[in-house]
Design an enzyme around this catalytic site. Structure first.
Site, PDB file in Angstrom:
ATOM      1  CE1 TYR A  62      -3.229  -2.757  -0.054  1.00  0.00           C
ATOM      2  CE2 TYR A  62      -3.938  -2.083   2.254  1.00  0.00           C
ATOM      3  CZ  TYR A  62      -4.333  -2.932   0.892  1.00  0.00           C
ATOM      4  OH  TYR A  62      -5.183  -3.677   0.990  1.00  0.00           O
ATOM      5  NE  ARG A 290     -16.906  10.530   0.721  1.00  0.00           N
ATOM      6  CZ  ARG A 290     -16.017  10.901  -0.132  1.00  0.00           C
ATOM      7  NH1 ARG A 290     -14.817  10.193  -0.094  1.00  0.00           N
ATOM      8  NH2 ARG A 290     -16.422  11.697  -1.009  1.00  0.00           N
TER       9      ARG A 290
END
Length: 320
Positions: A62, A290
């Site tokens: 990542y 979110r």
């Protein structure tokens, strides 16, 4: 830090949602971690903790290691964070370079070197869970077992799981392991329905129209029978249902969200949570707002009718 055994019995009860850290660490250029990266990661991690997340999911690839590096900086600046969370990371994907093509690698040497890199970037000495990221065509279960045994004996890794494996692959790997696989992370969402269609279209002509479902045969059942915790990456379907006008399924998602006085994203996660396989949705957003909005998912109990309405509308074809 380690879970009481058997881990898979307790994992979902401890944390029904997982935070996926792929969005942390800035761009994918492999450059140094910046203060902006750290501030963004700090806001996301705190938002996840605020909604009860205790399992944080990484992978060595990542942001080319920067996601783990920025997370490690957070742990360094606030050592108390480590006691509030479990850490999971993945290895086995190798990017293309000047000498080699992109490939998967479950060799013992690569697994062990990868774990050393993960620990170094995170600034920790023990990783709670290691997942094997993508099935290696050259995997030898006994070699994987030897690598895991050495990592376990050295106190570097607590438990082993997999990612993107079907039932037969899990069963084959398990033959060489002395401990049970504890998790399997798969793409599961209202937009990725093969895992459900595998059962509902069995022995029916619709199976021919949904060829992707065949690969899933027995995967959910194997996980439930053997206590393998299923984790759902891509659980928010890459924003496909964000706007009510986007599709008939999106309209239904928003209608059900209004009924429960919550957000569309919470409904998408609640749909996964409602399945008896005990799926853990992985939240991959980098937005603190979110992330917090996803917290409602654990407080929503969809009815059978709502669950099937979402499923059938999203698949775009009536059930047999």
């Amino acid at each position: 830090m380690s879970f009481p055994l058997p881990l898979q019995t307790h994992l979902r009860d401890v944390t029904p949602l997982v935070y996926g850290c792929m969005a942390l660490g800035g761009d994918w250029n492999g450059g140094p971690v910046t203060e902006t990266d750290i501030a963004h990661a700090h806001a996301a991690v705190e938002a996840a903790l605020d909604i009860g997340v205790t399992l944080f999911d990484h992978a060595d690839i990542y942001r080319r290691g920067k996601a783990e590096a920025v997370f490690g900086e957070l742990l360094k600046r606030d050592p108390g964070l480590r006691a509030r969370m479990r850490l999971q990371s993945k290895c086995g994907i190798r990017f293309a370079d000047d000498a080699n093509v992109g490939r998967f690698d479950f060799s013992a040497d690569h697994i062990e070197r990868s774990v050393d890199g993960i620990l170094q970037r995170l600034g920790i000495t023990h990783l709670d869970i290691l997942l094997l990221h993508r099935p290696d065509a050259l995997m030898e279960p006994a070699e994987v077992a030897r690598a895991f045994g050495r990592l376990k004996a050295a106190g570097k890794v607590g438990h082993l799981g997999v990612s993107n494996m079907h039932a037969a692959q899990m069963r084959w790997l398990q033959t060489a392991l002395d401990e049970p696989l504890v998790a399997n992370q798969l793409e599961l969402s209202l937009a990725k329905l093969d895992f459900i269609d595998a059962g509902t279209t069995f022995n029916d002509p619709q199976a021919a129209t949904r060829p992707g479902a065949a690969a899933w045969a027995g995967t959910l059942e194997y996980a439930q029978q053997h206590g393998v915790q299923l984790q759902a990456w891509g659980s928010l379907a890459q924003g496909r249902f964000n706007e009510p006008a986007a599709s008939g399924a999106a309209k239904v998602v928003h209608e059900i969200a209004e009924t429960h006085r919550t957000t569309a994203n919470a409904v998408l996660l609640a749909w996964l949570l409602r399945h008896p396989a005990g799926i853990q949705p992985v939240i991959g957003s980098g937005s603190a707002e979110r992330i917090r909005a996803c917290g409602d998912a654990t407080r929503i109990q969809l009815s059978r009718e709502e669950w099937y309405r979402l499923y059938v509308t999203a698949r775009g074809q009536a059930l047999p």
